[in-house]
Design a protein around this motif. Sequence first.
Motif, PDB file in Angstrom:
ATOM      1  N   ASP A   2      -5.229   4.797   1.404  1.00 48.82           N
ATOM      2  CA  ASP A   2      -4.350   5.805   1.999  1.00 48.82           C
ATOM      3  C   ASP A   2      -5.156   6.881   2.712  1.00 48.82           C
ATOM      4  OD1 ASP A   2      -2.366   4.332   0.802  1.00 48.82           O
ATOM      5  OD2 ASP A   2      -1.882   5.829  -0.722  1.00 48.82           O
ATOM      6  N   ALA A   3      -6.300   7.258   2.130  1.00 46.24           N
ATOM      7  CA  ALA A   3      -7.158   8.257   2.774  1.00 46.24           C
ATOM      8  C   ALA A   3      -7.724   7.716   4.083  1.00 46.24           C
ATOM      9  CB  ALA A   3      -8.286   8.663   1.826  1.00 46.24           C
ATOM     10  N   LEU A   4      -8.079   6.448   4.072  1.00 48.85           N
ATOM     11  CA  LEU A   4      -8.549   5.804   5.299  1.00 48.85           C
ATOM     12  C   LEU A   4      -7.438   5.808   6.352  1.00 48.85           C
ATOM     13  CD1 LEU A   4     -11.049   4.179   6.382  1.00 48.85           C
ATOM     14  CD2 LEU A   4      -9.813   2.116   5.671  1.00 48.85           C
ATOM     15  N   ALA A   5      -6.219   5.491   5.915  1.00 50.28           N
ATOM     16  CA  ALA A   5      -5.076   5.491   6.828  1.00 50.28           C
ATOM     17  C   ALA A   5      -4.801   6.891   7.365  1.00 50.28           C
ATOM     18  CB  ALA A   5      -3.840   4.953   6.112  1.00 50.28           C
ATOM     19  N   GLY A   6      -5.044   7.914   6.537  1.00 49.96           N
ATOM     20  CA  GLY A   6      -4.774   9.279   6.954  1.00 49.96           C
ATOM     21  C   GLY A   6      -5.636   9.736   8.117  1.00 49.96           C
ATOM     22  N   ARG A   7      -6.800   9.114   8.268  1.00 45.78           N
ATOM     23  CA  ARG A   7      -7.666   9.487   9.388  1.00 45.78           C
ATOM     24  C   ARG A   7      -7.773   8.382  10.431  1.00 45.78           C
ATOM     25  NH1 ARG A   7     -13.023   7.618   9.101  1.00 45.78           N
ATOM     26  NH2 ARG A   7     -13.666   6.641   7.133  1.00 45.78           N
ATOM     27  N   GLY A   8      -6.872   7.405  10.328  1.00 40.87           N
ATOM     28  CA  GLY A   8      -6.947   6.275  11.240  1.00 40.87           C
ATOM     29  C   GLY A   8      -5.595   5.829  11.760  1.00 40.87           C
TER      30      GLY A   8
ATOM     31  N   LEU B  13       0.832  -1.199   0.000  1.00 36.17           N
ATOM     32  CA  LEU B  13       0.000   0.000   0.000  1.00 36.17           C
ATOM     33  C   LEU B  13       0.867   1.250   0.000  1.00 36.17           C
ATOM     34  CD1 LEU B  13      -2.400  -1.128   2.879  1.00 36.17           C
ATOM     35  CD2 LEU B  13      -2.895  -1.249   0.423  1.00 36.17           C
ATOM     36  N   GLY B  14       0.337   2.316  -0.573  1.00 29.90           N
ATOM     37  CA  GLY B  14       1.050   3.577  -0.518  1.00 29.90           C
ATOM     38  C   GLY B  14       1.297   4.021   0.913  1.00 29.90           C
ATOM     39  N   CYS B  15       0.289   3.842   1.780  1.00 27.53           N
ATOM     40  CA  CYS B  15       0.407   4.291   3.167  1.00 27.53           C
ATOM     41  C   CYS B  15       1.354   3.449   3.996  1.00 27.53           C
ATOM     42  CB  CYS B  15      -0.969   4.346   3.818  1.00 27.53           C
ATOM     43  SG  CYS B  15      -1.844   2.767   3.836  1.00 27.53           S
ATOM     44  N   THR B  16       1.770   2.292   3.485  1.00 26.09           N
ATOM     45  CA  THR B  16       2.758   1.479   4.196  1.00 26.09           C
ATOM     46  C   THR B  16       4.114   1.509   3.484  1.00 26.09           C
ATOM     47  OG1 THR B  16       1.964  -0.528   3.057  1.00 26.09           O
ATOM     48  CG2 THR B  16       1.053  -0.047   5.241  1.00 26.09           C
ATOM     49  N   GLY B  17       4.269   2.479   2.583  1.00 32.03           N
ATOM     50  CA  GLY B  17       5.581   2.728   1.998  1.00 32.03           C
ATOM     51  C   GLY B  17       5.825   2.184   0.617  1.00 32.03           C
TER      52      GLY B  17
END
Length: 509
Positions: A32-38, A18-22
């Motif tokens: 990533d949007a979900l990760a941004g608020r979580g 995932l983008g949010c995991t690098g």
Amino acid sequence: MPKNIIFIMTDQQRADSLGCTGNPVCKTPNIDALAGRGAVFRQHFTPHQICSPSRSTLFSGLYARNHGLTRNGVALPEELPLITHDLKAANYRTHGVGKFHFQPILAGAEHAMPDSNAFWTLPESEDWTGPFYGFDSVDILIGESVSATEGGHYARWLEAKAPEAAALYLPENALEPPAGDMDEVWKAAIPFELHYNSWITDRACDFLQSQKDDTPFFLFLSYPDPHHPFSPPAPWCHMYDPQDMPAPASAPDELSKMPSYLLDSDREDQAGKSYVDFLRNPGPPREQGFLQTTRRFSDASLRQAIAHTYGMVSMIDDCIGRLMAQLGSLGLTEDTLIIFTSDHGELLGDHGLIRKGPSPYRSLLHVPLIIAGPGITPGDRDGITSHLDLRATLQDYLELPRAETDGVSFAHLLSAPEMAGRDHLFAEYHPRTRKETYNQTLLTNDWRITVYPERPDWGELFNLTEDPGEHVNLFFDQDHSAPRKTLLERLQREFPPAADAGGVSLATY
């Protein structure tokens, strides 16, 4: 506290996809949007790298040795309490869509198991929608890729919607000729709107739209991808250029110091059917995971498999975006807890191996976990957490009665990122055909040790501080006898062998 819960699971997805995991290549804007608020859990693991045992552990909070589904082909006891039962007792409406894998896909019709293809040949399958393992209602999909059109609600829907479309999943009908040296990499001709990932998302959106009162709900979505075969439809099969794919992580000759079954894994594949042929006509049982080295694959084919994996991940991300949009249009976002994870990972060329198998490499045990919603402080969580802990965590977070499980709650981490997680976890692999590959693992922040009780000449020890990619096996290195001894004693004391645990195998898988 949230009013509702949406639990999203994928199948065979690595934590680093995932983008949010690098991941620098794979595009996952909605996740990533979900990760941004979580909360993003950077060290979340499953204790079982095989589908059914891992899923059953997540729902029950028990190790496979205690819930009984130790290997694919065994059924989860229907009387076993799960998180769905906890929620039903708290007056939640429970609904599941997609792949469950709590029962053997190939179980005979005499067992009347809805998670099996044979059930859908029985009269009682007509208009059946549940209940099922604590779910009030379900929309079931069985299998993945070429095997997803044989049984379940999706197969019936596709047959009614487009009777000829099932054949469009097959490699012989691919948009382009498949790679000659890797038969499970192709571009599926099935239109995206008929694909099971679209169907799962449509059914989930229908469920959200149908909620007419204030009853809280638990909605489970389970996508079969990015599990191999690596065969996404357009446009996702064209999304990534194989030449842009990162090379798998491997070191020269690293498998020579590993248990010998890893290098021997190609013999079963060469002597028997390919994975795709096995799906279409299973035949005799084979060891779980279809582990294989990448020695016979070209670099181009392996990069195409990675590109297609990322295409499947992006396809699921697009589906999640549609689901989140539906949730928002109904005004439910602020009242809903969202959980995203996967049952286990995929080797995808790391260590010169592909798919999954007995060895509990990080590529297989390390999975993504994102939790967003009311009371969740955004940001990373660096402590170790496990699928084993999710039931206890939800019980604490939702203030439900605590059931006795093997897990420990990490509910404190949801609002306080700086607090500590686990200091260790255990993992276990129960084989289907090769008894000697039964293994147990102890994982800490600094070490991973794996033993094979049937084979004292096999063992794995990795210094995760110096070798986080697990490329140098130190198990028989005399300079590391002290940590090996300490870890072995703890493993034996706290998690002794249970090679014979589990229920009766009803089918190959």
